[in-house]
Design an enzyme around this catalytic site. Structure first.
Site, mmCIF file in Angstrom:
data_model
loop_
_atom_site.group_PDB
_atom_site.id
_atom_site.type_symbol
_atom_site.label_atom_id
_atom_site.label_comp_id
_atom_site.label_asym_id
_atom_site.label_seq_id
_atom_site.Cartn_x
_atom_site.Cartn_y
_atom_site.Cartn_z
ATOM 1 N NE ARG A 1 4.626 1.718 0.220
ATOM 2 C CZ ARG A 1 5.639 1.502 1.038
ATOM 3 N NH1 ARG A 1 6.866 1.742 0.648
ATOM 4 N NH2 ARG A 1 5.440 1.062 2.259
ATOM 5 N N GLY B 1 -0.532 -1.150 6.120
ATOM 6 C CA GLY B 1 -0.137 -2.009 7.241
ATOM 7 C C GLY B 1 -1.325 -2.831 7.730
ATOM 8 C CE LYS C 1 13.459 -12.401 -9.441
ATOM 9 N NZ LYS C 1 14.170 -11.713 -8.405
ATOM 10 C CD GLU D 1 9.437 -12.330 -8.246
ATOM 11 O OE1 GLU D 1 8.792 -11.581 -7.520
ATOM 12 O OE2 GLU D 1 10.680 -12.400 -8.224
ATOM 13 C CD1 TRP E 1 0.202 -6.549 -2.722
ATOM 14 C CD2 TRP E 1 0.013 -6.915 -0.518
ATOM 15 N NE1 TRP E 1 0.589 -7.846 -2.474
ATOM 16 C CE2 TRP E 1 0.477 -8.094 -1.129
ATOM 17 C CE3 TRP E 1 -0.201 -6.917 0.861
ATOM 18 C CZ2 TRP E 1 0.747 -9.252 -0.402
ATOM 19 C CZ3 TRP E 1 0.072 -8.078 1.576
ATOM 20 C CH2 TRP E 1 0.545 -9.228 0.943
ATOM 21 C CB CYS F 1 -0.941 0.084 1.173
ATOM 22 S SG CYS F 1 -2.026 -1.307 1.358
ATOM 23 C CE LYS G 1 11.455 -3.521 -6.186
ATOM 24 N NZ LYS G 1 12.092 -4.722 -6.720
HETATM 25 C C1 F6R Z 1 11.648 -11.213 -5.668
HETATM 26 C C2 F6R Z 1 11.604 -10.108 -4.764
HETATM 27 C C3 F6R Z 1 11.280 -10.357 -3.337
HETATM 28 C C4 F6R Z 1 12.115 -9.443 -2.431
HETATM 29 C C5 F6R Z 1 11.672 -9.620 -0.973
HETATM 30 C C6 F6R Z 1 12.510 -8.776 -0.024
HETATM 31 O O1 F6R Z 1 11.975 -10.808 -6.968
HETATM 32 O O2 F6R Z 1 11.800 -8.985 -5.152
HETATM 33 O O3 F6R Z 1 11.460 -11.695 -3.016
HETATM 34 O O4 F6R Z 1 13.465 -9.766 -2.594
HETATM 35 O O5 F6R Z 1 10.332 -9.248 -0.841
HETATM 36 O O6 F6R Z 1 12.372 -7.423 -0.275
HETATM 37 P P1 F6R Z 1 13.445 -6.394 0.238
HETATM 38 O O7 F6R Z 1 14.709 -6.665 -0.477
HETATM 39 O O8 F6R Z 1 12.879 -5.041 -0.094
HETATM 40 O O9 F6R Z 1 13.583 -6.615 1.720
#
Ligand code: F6R
Length: 608
Positions: free
Chosen positions: A27, A99, A484, A487, A74, A2, A603
């Protein structure tokens, strides 16, 4: 998870809110909405799906208020539809939230007993009703918001708008990030500095437990008890960074292509290429030579970068490494000897489980190192040392350049720890660093294989299951390849250590099963070749990613062989990530999925 934005402005804010939401769409993107006030009327537009739907709604029925809040969602509580989309209203109050309100059930029961009825399935709506009830009980808006915030448990960032206050937004933060943007006679709230970049680069980040009162001319911040607190006003780098696709079709492919450059930036930040020595350690607030154990926690792709680095730390520095998925580590109650080094790897620097693991390690006397891409992030701010990845903003949901930059930091750190502990001498250090200077060049060569990989992907897009195999550092890379691929293409994929094949997964092999084998010609190449024989003997379809030497020696009839240049072993995880990413990208493209914003994902994961 979000994105939130709020503007107390001087012109109609709805288009600006949508503009900011576009920058926050990474997000979450299952629904979106904005609310504004005009002539003491609180009005909102909401739409299921991506922002384009909200834009269409606003075009058909514009909002013209000069104060407003916006949200891109989200879903956590309640399906993604228009009813559950934010902002949520209760009489004269509008709320957007990022959250989870963990005690929402209790609050909802209490409010229902008081006669409040709920129109959505969200946890957020309790906040709107709580504030509204406070107003009805005679509290002023700011007081009503403060009283409501005090009742909330869980992780939240909030922006609250009041119909009868055209110069006020109240914000709050407990967990997920929230920043105030300072304009000239205008004020902003946003989940991150990038969202606010077109408006201002003067940013104040709220800390956990802070809440704020934002007017056009000033913003005040308070702690939970209501005492004013000072937070630094900083210039954000977010505004200077370009966040567009350039000539590329997707952010993901743009980010894959940026890798030679960002790997080079990151490595040269930690390694002195001239003298061939690492520069990490010189300004660290702890002594690397005294560290006896390293523990690493992270999630997803960042965890897999950590898993690769375990091989480097143990091999190059002779130091034992524990590595955990952060959501497991945080509840594992692991005993930690004081003075250890705890590393947290995160692109966003906001991942809830990684942050909780960090706090556990801090309480248990560890030195805290953050490998993050966002230096203003919570994980960065709570760490003793920030080892930034210089990947630039990563917008595609599937992590690519952040991963190879994490590897670049980790390999530099492994060399630094090895040197500090006397595990590698100056000669070895020079040899390793000389090899690493070549990483961008090999990454460029790997990108040249795109056309061939595109053809392989066209075949993979026809299957439902794929296996990835690798040994040593290529085992975590096999896991990353499978992650990868699944997803973004929604094809089921699993990664295995090649040696594990015969302990179970071999049962899956038949002539319909593609098996991607990542096997540069290294010390254990022959072992992986034996595993490929086992696959070939059962009719499995082998897609081999190897190097020139490996390709010339292997006697197996692979369906496809991707031939990488021969390169020093230390480089392979960084450079081999590229064909693995390209394979996932092109398979997803062939499947016609939404590459940059795959379903159900976001993300930045600021909830557990
Ligand atoms: C996969 C991907 C996720 C992030 C995970 C951690 O392509 O992007 O698995 O790696 O959500 O996110 P961060 O790195 O922001 O803690």
């Amino acid at each position: 998870m979000c994105g939130i934005v709020g503007i107390v402005g001087t012109e109609p804010v709805a288009p600006l809110l949508v503009d900011a939401l576009k920058r926050l769409e990474y997000r979450g993107y299952d629904s979106a909405g904005v609310a504004t006030i005009e002539d003491s009327q609180l009005d909102r537009r909401r739409a299921e799906g991506k922002l384009v739907n909200l834009e269409a709604r606003l075009k058909a029925s514009p909002l013209s208020g000069t104060v407003g809040i916006g949200h891109t969602r989200w879903a956590t509580h309640g399906v993604p539809n228009e009813i559950n989309a934010h902002p949520h209203f209760s009489d004269s109050v509008a709320v957007v939230h990022n959250g989870i309100i963990e005690n929402f059930r209790v609050l909802r029961d209490e409010l229902e007993k008081d006669g409040y009825s709920f129109s959505s399935q969200t946890d957020t709506e309790v906040v709107a009703h709580l504030v509204s009830r406070g107003l009805k009980q005679g509290l002023k808006p700011v007081q009503a918001a403060h009283e409501a915030i005090k009742r909330l448990e869980g992780a939240f960032a909030l922006a609250i708008l009041f119909r009868d206050e055209e110069d006020l937004i109240v914000g709050a933060r407990n967990g997920p990030p929230l920043a105030i943007g300072h304009g000239e006679g205008k004020m902003y709230l946003g989940s991150d500095a990038i969202a606010l970049a077109p408006f201002t680069d003067r940013i104040t980040y709220l800390e956990d437990g802070d809440w704020c009162v934002v007017h056009r001319e000033k913003a005040e911040i308070f702690d939970l008890e209501g005492n004013p607190v000072e937070r630094v006003l900083q210039r954000s780098v977010g505004s200077s960074l370009m966040v567009d696709k350039g000539n590329h079709r997707h952010f993901m492919i743009k980010e894959i292509y940026e890798q030679p450059e960002v790997i080079s930036h990151t490595l040269s930040h930690y390694l002195d290429f001239g003298d061939c020595r690492t520069t990490i350690g010189e300004d660290l607030p702890f002594n690397l030579a005294e560290v006896e154990r390293i523990s690493i926690s992270a999630c997803g792709t960042a965890y897999l970068a950590g898993l690769i680095s375990k091989y480097w730390f143990e091999r190059l520095a002779g130091i034992p490494v524990d590595i955990d998925i952060a959501s497991e580590f945080r509840y594992r109650e692991m005993p930690l000897k004081k003075g250890g080094l705890a590393l947290f790897i995160s692109q966003s620097g906001e991942t809830a489980d990684t942050l909780a693991s960090l706090r556990y390690c801090k309480e248990n006397g560890q030195h805290i190192g953050a490998i993050v891409n966002v230096p203003e992030s919570t994980i960065a701010r709570e760490s003793d040392a920030i080892l930034q990845t210089l990947a630039g903003p990563e917008i595609g949901v599937a992590s690519t350049k952040a991963f190879t930059c994490q590897l670049s930091v980790l390999v530099s750190l492994a060399i630094a720890v090895g040197k500090a502990r006397g595990a590698i001498d100056v000669q070895k250090e020079k040899e390793l660093i000389r090899a690493l200077t070549e990483a961008p060049r090999y990454a460029n060569k790997a990108l040249k294989l795109e056309k061939q990989i595109e053809k392989i992907a066209a075949d993979l897009a026809k299957v439902r299951h794929i296996l990835y195999l690798g040994r040593d550092t290529n085992y975590p890379l096999a896991l990353e390849g499978a992650l990868k691929l699944k997803e973004i293409s929604y094809i089921h994929a699993e990664g295995y250590a090649a040696g594990e094949l015969k302990h179970g997964p071999i049962a899956l092999i038949d002539e319909t099963m593609p098996v991607v084998v990542i096997a540069p010609h290294d010390r254990i190449f022959e072992k992986t070749v034996s595993n490929m024989q086992e696959v070939a003997a059962r009719g499995g379809r082998i897609i081999l990613i190897t190097d020139e030497k490996g390709a010339s020696e292997v006697s197996i009839d692979a369906e496809h062989v991707v031939v990488m240049p021969d390169m020093p072993e230390i480089l392979t995880p960084i450079v081999y990530a590229i064909p693995v990413q390209l394979l996932a990208y092109h398979t997803a493209l062939a499947m016609g999925t939404d590459v940059d914003q795959p379903r159900n994902l976001a993300k930045s994961v600021t909830v557990e």
